[in-house]
Motif scaffolding. Structure first.
Motif, PDB file in Angstrom:
ATOM      1  N   SER A  56     -69.883 -32.355 -32.278  1.00 51.67           N
ATOM      2  CA  SER A  56     -71.303 -32.214 -31.557  1.00 51.67           C
ATOM      3  C   SER A  56     -71.372 -30.965 -30.480  1.00 51.67           C
ATOM      4  CB  SER A  56     -71.675 -33.385 -30.735  1.00 51.67           C
ATOM      5  OG  SER A  56     -71.764 -34.575 -31.588  1.00 51.67           O
ATOM      6  N   ASN A  57     -70.031 -30.125 -30.889  1.00 52.25           N
ATOM      7  CA  ASN A  57     -69.977 -28.996 -29.892  1.00 52.25           C
ATOM      8  C   ASN A  57     -70.307 -29.340 -28.532  1.00 52.25           C
ATOM      9  OD1 ASN A  57     -69.186 -27.205 -31.787  1.00 52.25           O
ATOM     10  ND2 ASN A  57     -71.101 -26.832 -32.835  1.00 52.25           N
ATOM     11  N   ARG A  58     -69.874 -30.292 -27.787  1.00 51.16           N
ATOM     12  CA  ARG A  58     -70.052 -30.726 -26.523  1.00 51.16           C
ATOM     13  C   ARG A  58     -69.225 -29.590 -25.531  1.00 51.16           C
ATOM     14  NH1 ARG A  58     -73.667 -34.360 -26.631  1.00 51.16           N
ATOM     15  NH2 ARG A  58     -73.350 -36.180 -28.119  1.00 51.16           N
ATOM     16  N   SER A  59     -69.714 -29.250 -24.372  1.00 50.43           N
ATOM     17  CA  SER A  59     -68.947 -28.303 -23.680  1.00 50.43           C
ATOM     18  C   SER A  59     -68.071 -28.980 -22.792  1.00 50.43           C
ATOM     19  CB  SER A  59     -69.889 -27.685 -22.662  1.00 50.43           C
ATOM     20  OG  SER A  59     -70.572 -28.358 -21.935  1.00 50.43           O
ATOM     21  N   PHE A  60     -67.000 -28.267 -22.394  1.00 45.17           N
ATOM     22  CA  PHE A  60     -66.037 -28.629 -21.237  1.00 45.17           C
ATOM     23  C   PHE A  60     -65.503 -27.422 -20.491  1.00 45.17           C
ATOM     24  CE2 PHE A  60     -63.465 -26.598 -24.551  1.00 45.17           C
ATOM     25  CZ  PHE A  60     -62.354 -25.981 -23.819  1.00 45.17           C
ATOM     26  N   ALA A  61     -64.936 -27.660 -19.302  1.00 42.53           N
ATOM     27  CA  ALA A  61     -64.334 -26.585 -18.541  1.00 42.53           C
ATOM     28  C   ALA A  61     -63.369 -27.099 -17.509  1.00 42.53           C
ATOM     29  CB  ALA A  61     -65.532 -26.220 -17.408  1.00 42.53           C
ATOM     30  N   TRP A  62     -62.393 -26.164 -17.130  1.00 43.58           N
ATOM     31  CA  TRP A  62     -61.336 -26.500 -16.364  1.00 43.58           C
ATOM     32  C   TRP A  62     -61.144 -25.404 -15.312  1.00 43.58           C
ATOM     33  CZ3 TRP A  62     -58.030 -30.829 -15.871  1.00 43.58           C
ATOM     34  CH2 TRP A  62     -58.397 -31.525 -16.923  1.00 43.58           C
ATOM     35  N   ASP A  63     -61.264 -25.819 -14.130  1.00 46.36           N
ATOM     36  CA  ASP A  63     -61.128 -24.816 -12.940  1.00 46.36           C
ATOM     37  C   ASP A  63     -59.725 -24.995 -12.032  1.00 46.36           C
ATOM     38  OD1 ASP A  63     -63.646 -24.198 -13.434  1.00 46.36           O
ATOM     39  OD2 ASP A  63     -64.488 -25.287 -12.344  1.00 46.36           O
ATOM     40  N   ALA A  64     -59.138 -23.984 -11.551  1.00 48.03           N
ATOM     41  CA  ALA A  64     -58.283 -24.105 -10.449  1.00 48.03           C
ATOM     42  C   ALA A  64     -58.647 -23.519  -9.162  1.00 48.03           C
ATOM     43  CB  ALA A  64     -57.144 -23.355 -10.993  1.00 48.03           C
ATOM     44  N   ALA A  65     -58.216 -24.007  -8.105  1.00 43.39           N
ATOM     45  CA  ALA A  65     -58.907 -23.491  -6.728  1.00 43.39           C
ATOM     46  C   ALA A  65     -57.652 -23.566  -5.850  1.00 43.39           C
ATOM     47  CB  ALA A  65     -59.897 -24.299  -6.199  1.00 43.39           C
ATOM     48  N   ALA A  66     -57.904 -22.360  -4.941  1.00 42.02           N
ATOM     49  CA  ALA A  66     -57.160 -22.577  -3.655  1.00 42.02           C
ATOM     50  C   ALA A  66     -57.619 -22.319  -2.445  1.00 42.02           C
ATOM     51  CB  ALA A  66     -55.763 -21.552  -3.756  1.00 42.02           C
ATOM     52  N   GLY A  67     -57.101 -22.525  -1.439  1.00 44.86           N
ATOM     53  CA  GLY A  67     -57.822 -22.271   0.085  1.00 44.86           C
ATOM     54  C   GLY A  67     -57.349 -22.728   0.976  1.00 44.86           C
ATOM     55  N   VAL A  68     -58.087 -22.988   2.314  1.00 45.99           N
ATOM     56  CA  VAL A  68     -57.718 -23.590   3.365  1.00 45.99           C
ATOM     57  C   VAL A  68     -58.354 -24.714   3.851  1.00 45.99           C
ATOM     58  CG1 VAL A  68     -56.605 -21.571   4.247  1.00 45.99           C
ATOM     59  CG2 VAL A  68     -58.927 -21.910   4.838  1.00 45.99           C
ATOM     60  N   ARG A  69     -57.961 -25.629   4.574  1.00 41.52           N
ATOM     61  CA  ARG A  69     -58.546 -26.749   5.328  1.00 41.52           C
ATOM     62  C   ARG A  69     -58.203 -27.075   6.605  1.00 41.52           C
ATOM     63  NH1 ARG A  69     -58.202 -31.496   1.302  1.00 41.52           N
ATOM     64  NH2 ARG A  69     -55.950 -31.219   1.613  1.00 41.52           N
ATOM     65  N   TRP A  70     -59.487 -27.120   7.485  1.00 41.25           N
ATOM     66  CA  TRP A  70     -59.206 -27.609   8.861  1.00 41.25           C
ATOM     67  C   TRP A  70     -59.246 -28.977   9.000  1.00 41.25           C
ATOM     68  CZ3 TRP A  70     -62.732 -29.931  11.772  1.00 41.25           C
ATOM     69  CH2 TRP A  70     -62.530 -29.957  13.209  1.00 41.25           C
ATOM     70  N   ASN A  71     -58.484 -29.515   9.700  1.00 40.92           N
ATOM     71  CA  ASN A  71     -58.297 -31.125   9.691  1.00 40.92           C
ATOM     72  C   ASN A  71     -58.413 -31.341  11.558  1.00 40.92           C
ATOM     73  OD1 ASN A  71     -57.192 -32.563   7.284  1.00 40.92           O
ATOM     74  ND2 ASN A  71     -56.067 -30.423   7.223  1.00 40.92           N
ATOM     75  N   SER A  72     -59.131 -32.450  11.438  1.00 45.80           N
ATOM     76  CA  SER A  72     -59.077 -32.914  12.880  1.00 45.80           C
ATOM     77  C   SER A  72     -59.009 -34.732  12.916  1.00 45.80           C
ATOM     78  CB  SER A  72     -60.404 -32.903  13.576  1.00 45.80           C
ATOM     79  OG  SER A  72     -60.311 -33.496  14.834  1.00 45.80           O
TER      80      SER A  72
END
Length: 189
Positions: A56-72
């Motif tokens: 059916s030619n269905r779509s897919f995607a894969w992402d990688a991410a990096a960053g910072v997080r502020w926690n409290s």
């Protein structure tokens, strides 16, 4: 193929109760525990794989991410103790800790029907930076694309944190696992 991901989180947990104290004098303790946790993360993402699959030619995607997080994290535990002839002895523990940490993420999504997509996300943070040994999130869910720019999401999330630091008034620890179902919406523009 490049994007920006902002992630906001807020939880407010509490418990009230009364306990009988052991020992010769007996007595009771009224206990009130409140915990508030929040974070804000900002990550850059890259779509490293995408295309179609199946007849059916269905779509897919894969992402990688990096960053910072502020926690409290704010913890407060209070006890009003009545022991024998002494009553109203107050004890209070807790404090607030805030910090920044690195975070990474991997996520994928597959269209499985005309209006349905399933996906998942794994996120790791902390890595010992600023006393956060490890923070982790795993999400598995589905999107129902009912409207052109809005979809409804639901699934299951598992989150855990292992944070510990030494303060002048003693150790501050927060080692918690949280999990359960979620429901939400995605707006595309």
């Amino acid at each position: 193929d490049w994007g920006i991901i902002a992630d906001l989180y807020y939880v407010d947990l509490g418990m009230d109760g009364q306990a009988d104290l052991p020992g010769p004098g007996g007595g009771t303790a009224d206990v009130d525990i409140d915990i508030t946790q929040k974070w804000a993360a900002l990550m850059g993402s890259y779509r490293f794989a995408h295309g179609t699959y199946g007849p059916s030619n269905r779509s897919f995607a894969w992402d990688a991410a990096a960053g910072v997080r502020w926690n409290s994290i704010k913890q407060k535990a209070e006890a009003d103790v009545d022991v024998g002839h002494r009553s109203g002895v107050q004890t209070s523990l807790g404090g607030t800790e805030t910090w920044w940490e690195p975070t990474i993420m991997l996520r994928g999504a597959y269209d499985v029907a005309e209006k349905w997509t399933i996906g998942g996300r794994v996120e790791l943070g902390g890595f010992g930076v600023n006393d956060d040994k490890l923070q982790y999130t795993a999400v598995l869910g589905a999107d129902w694309h009912k409207w052109e720019n809005v979809s409804l999401k639901f699934g299951y999330v598992f989150y855990g944190i292992d944070y510990e630091t030494d303060r002048s008034d003693g150790a501050f620890e927060y080692d918690v696992d949280q999990h359960g179902p979620f429901i939400g919406a995605t707006i595309r523009f």
